[in-house]
Design a protein around this motif. Sequence first.
Motif, PDB file in Angstrom:
ATOM      1  N   SER A  61       0.828  -1.218   0.000  1.00 12.03           N
ATOM      2  CA  SER A  61       0.000   0.000   0.000  1.00 12.03           C
ATOM      3  C   SER A  61       0.855   1.258   0.000  1.00 12.03           C
ATOM      4  CB  SER A  61      -0.927   0.005   1.222  1.00 12.03           C
ATOM      5  OG  SER A  61      -1.784  -1.116   1.193  1.00 12.03           O
ATOM      6  N   LYS A  62       1.891   1.276   0.855  1.00  7.59           N
ATOM      7  CA  LYS A  62       2.775   2.447   0.920  1.00  7.59           C
ATOM      8  C   LYS A  62       3.495   2.671  -0.408  1.00  7.59           C
ATOM      9  CE  LYS A  62       4.560   1.228   4.963  1.00  7.59           C
ATOM     10  NZ  LYS A  62       5.143   1.152   6.306  1.00  7.59           N
ATOM     11  N   ALA A  63       4.016   1.593  -0.978  1.00  7.74           N
ATOM     12  CA  ALA A  63       4.774   1.710  -2.234  1.00  7.74           C
ATOM     13  C   ALA A  63       3.884   2.168  -3.385  1.00  7.74           C
ATOM     14  CB  ALA A  63       5.432   0.375  -2.566  1.00  7.74           C
ATOM     15  N   VAL A  64       2.679   1.619  -3.462  1.00  7.10           N
ATOM     16  CA  VAL A  64       1.740   2.000  -4.534  1.00  7.10           C
ATOM     17  C   VAL A  64       1.365   3.475  -4.395  1.00  7.10           C
ATOM     18  CG1 VAL A  64      -0.604   1.653  -5.409  1.00  7.10           C
ATOM     19  CG2 VAL A  64       0.853  -0.326  -4.905  1.00  7.10           C
ATOM     20  N   ALA A  65       1.062   3.893  -3.171  1.00  6.26           N
ATOM     21  CA  ALA A  65       0.686   5.299  -2.939  1.00  6.26           C
ATOM     22  C   ALA A  65       1.828   6.231  -3.330  1.00  6.26           C
ATOM     23  CB  ALA A  65       0.299   5.505  -1.479  1.00  6.26           C
ATOM     24  N   ALA A  66       3.052   5.869  -2.929  1.00  3.99           N
ATOM     25  CA  ALA A  66       4.214   6.708  -3.230  1.00  3.99           C
ATOM     26  C   ALA A  66       4.452   6.795  -4.741  1.00  3.99           C
ATOM     27  CB  ALA A  66       5.448   6.161  -2.524  1.00  3.99           C
ATOM     28  N   GLN A  67       4.330   5.653  -5.402  1.00  5.44           N
ATOM     29  CA  GLN A  67       4.592   5.594  -6.848  1.00  5.44           C
ATOM     30  C   GLN A  67       3.571   6.389  -7.651  1.00  5.44           C
ATOM     31  OE1 GLN A  67       5.868   1.627  -7.916  1.00  5.44           O
ATOM     32  NE2 GLN A  67       5.292   1.923 -10.036  1.00  5.44           N
ATOM     33  N   LEU A  68       2.326   6.405  -7.180  1.00  3.67           N
ATOM     34  CA  LEU A  68       1.250   7.042  -7.940  1.00  3.67           C
ATOM     35  C   LEU A  68       0.850   8.421  -7.409  1.00  3.67           C
ATOM     36  CD1 LEU A  68      -0.976   3.892  -8.552  1.00  3.67           C
ATOM     37  CD2 LEU A  68       0.570   5.005 -10.165  1.00  3.67           C
ATOM     38  N   GLY A  69       1.585   8.921  -6.417  1.00  4.81           N
ATOM     39  CA  GLY A  69       1.291  10.254  -5.894  1.00  4.81           C
ATOM     40  C   GLY A  69       0.000  10.339  -5.100  1.00  4.81           C
ATOM     41  N   LEU A  70      -0.355   9.235  -4.427  1.00  9.67           N
ATOM     42  CA  LEU A  70      -1.586   9.194  -3.634  1.00  9.67           C
ATOM     43  C   LEU A  70      -1.266   9.309  -2.144  1.00  9.67           C
ATOM     44  CD1 LEU A  70      -3.248   6.135  -5.425  1.00  9.67           C
ATOM     45  CD2 LEU A  70      -3.727   8.545  -5.849  1.00  9.67           C
ATOM     46  N   SER A  71      -2.262   9.704  -1.365  1.00 10.55           N
ATOM     47  CA  SER A  71      -2.131   9.657   0.089  1.00 10.55           C
ATOM     48  C   SER A  71      -2.213   8.193   0.525  1.00 10.55           C
ATOM     49  CB  SER A  71      -3.248  10.459   0.757  1.00 10.55           C
ATOM     50  OG  SER A  71      -3.163  11.820   0.406  1.00 10.55           O
ATOM     51  N   TYR A  72      -1.891   7.948   1.800  1.00 12.51           N
ATOM     52  CA  TYR A  72      -1.870   6.573   2.313  1.00 12.51           C
ATOM     53  C   TYR A  72      -2.399   6.572   3.737  1.00 12.51           C
ATOM     54  CZ  TYR A  72       0.261   2.672   4.868  1.00 12.51           C
ATOM     55  OH  TYR A  72       0.469   1.599   5.699  1.00 12.51           O
ATOM     56  N   LEU A  73      -3.217   5.574   4.044  1.00 15.81           N
ATOM     57  CA  LEU A  73      -3.732   5.449   5.405  1.00 15.81           C
ATOM     58  C   LEU A  73      -3.654   4.002   5.874  1.00 15.81           C
ATOM     59  CD1 LEU A  73      -5.091   6.683   7.912  1.00 15.81           C
ATOM     60  CD2 LEU A  73      -7.301   6.263   6.819  1.00 15.81           C
ATOM     61  N   ASP A  74      -2.960   3.811   6.992  1.00 17.35           N
ATOM     62  CA  ASP A  74      -2.867   2.501   7.637  1.00 17.35           C
ATOM     63  C   ASP A  74      -3.923   2.463   8.738  1.00 17.35           C
ATOM     64  OD1 ASP A  74      -2.282   0.290   9.178  1.00 17.35           O
ATOM     65  OD2 ASP A  74      -0.178   0.810   9.537  1.00 17.35           O
TER      66      ASP A  74
ATOM     67  N   ALA B 167     -10.962  13.787   2.387  1.00 20.66           N
ATOM     68  CA  ALA B 167     -10.139  14.998   2.319  1.00 20.66           C
ATOM     69  C   ALA B 167      -8.914  14.832   1.420  1.00 20.66           C
ATOM     70  CB  ALA B 167      -9.692  15.390   3.727  1.00 20.66           C
ATOM     71  N   ALA B 168      -8.688  13.617   0.924  1.00 25.64           N
ATOM     72  CA  ALA B 168      -7.494  13.349   0.105  1.00 25.64           C
ATOM     73  C   ALA B 168      -7.739  13.793  -1.332  1.00 25.64           C
ATOM     74  CB  ALA B 168      -7.147  11.864   0.166  1.00 25.64           C
ATOM     75  N   GLY B 169      -7.233  14.968  -1.672  1.00 23.30           N
ATOM     76  CA  GLY B 169      -7.527  15.561  -2.973  1.00 23.30           C
ATOM     77  C   GLY B 169      -7.043  14.771  -4.174  1.00 23.30           C
ATOM     78  N   GLN B 170      -5.872  14.150  -4.065  1.00 20.13           N
ATOM     79  CA  GLN B 170      -5.317  13.403  -5.211  1.00 20.13           C
ATOM     80  C   GLN B 170      -5.802  11.954  -5.230  1.00 20.13           C
ATOM     81  OE1 GLN B 170      -3.709  15.177  -7.294  1.00 20.13           O
ATOM     82  NE2 GLN B 170      -3.379  16.951  -5.980  1.00 20.13           N
ATOM     83  N   GLY B 171      -6.494  11.540  -4.152  1.00 24.37           N
ATOM     84  CA  GLY B 171      -6.849  10.135  -4.009  1.00 24.37           C
ATOM     85  C   GLY B 171      -6.018   9.517  -2.907  1.00 24.37           C
ATOM     86  N   ILE B 172      -6.352   8.297  -2.525  1.00 24.58           N
ATOM     87  CA  ILE B 172      -5.719   7.681  -1.361  1.00 24.58           C
ATOM     88  C   ILE B 172      -5.749   6.158  -1.464  1.00 24.58           C
ATOM     89  CG2 ILE B 172      -7.888   7.650  -0.015  1.00 24.58           C
ATOM     90  CD1 ILE B 172      -6.173   8.476   2.466  1.00 24.58           C
ATOM     91  N   VAL B 173      -4.730   5.529  -0.895  1.00 25.59           N
ATOM     92  CA  VAL B 173      -4.725   4.078  -0.713  1.00 25.59           C
ATOM     93  C   VAL B 173      -5.004   3.836   0.766  1.00 25.59           C
ATOM     94  CG1 VAL B 173      -3.371   1.955  -0.816  1.00 25.59           C
ATOM     95  CG2 VAL B 173      -3.026   3.733  -2.555  1.00 25.59           C
ATOM     96  N   VAL B 174      -6.096   3.141   1.064  1.00 25.67           N
ATOM     97  CA  VAL B 174      -6.475   2.860   2.452  1.00 25.67           C
ATOM     98  C   VAL B 174      -6.370   1.361   2.682  1.00 25.67           C
ATOM     99  CG1 VAL B 174      -8.264   3.119   4.214  1.00 25.67           C
ATOM    100  CG2 VAL B 174      -8.087   4.811   2.375  1.00 25.67           C
TER     101      VAL B 174
END
Length: 231
Positions: A28-41, A129-136
């Motif tokens: 999840s962290k790697a995908v979010a970082a690669q695609l410019g998304l927020s991340y929530l654990d 609130a995640a404007g660019q999108g998010i991986v949760v």
Amino acid sequence: MESTDARTAPAVIVAIDGPSGTGKSSTSKAVAAQLGLSYLDTGAQYRAITWWMVNNGIDITDPSSVADAAGKPDIVSGTDPAAPAITVDGTDVAGPIRTQEVTSKVSAVSAVPEVRARITELQRSIASAAGQGIVVEGRDIGTTVLPDADLKIFLTASPEARAARRSGELKGADVNATREALIKRDVADSTRKTSPLAKADDAVEVDTSDLTLQQVIECVVTLVEEKRAAK
């Protein structure tokens, strides 16, 4: 270049569920970082409220005591995949929430409906609130927290593969003991009455047993990019 793509690409909400040891957090962290998304654990949030309960002397074997205290701690989650911070009442708890004491108690605290209602509300507000999108990532994101997520992924792996990974993380842990603990937690999380660990009907299942972490990341990135392109 990638950040420009992230800004111009449509926002996408990605739910990644599955049990412990499937590579969920790393993926999840790697995908979010690669695609410019927020991340929530989301698991960290349940660990944080459990840590607070333990530190404040709440009897976690008594659901009504846990329910009464559910609204008290102030939990703040950072959503930067490169440095996902979490604080409780202003205290950085990223380290303390990973202790064995918290791990052994988080299922009991998470099963209390008032706790799930409180944390679910928090998760939904962060996602919206995640404007660019998010991986949760979590256990009930696709089914309960964000049932309208653009993409739902359910990661699985054999108990043996999960135990090997988790005991590797826990440096020198007994693989068999780790496997038993994972299975026990699966049962607790899958059978609880409120928001059990479950695969959403419209989730894409990815078995990570025989895949490297990089292969899992590539698979999920491809799925997200396909979903973005279709929006």
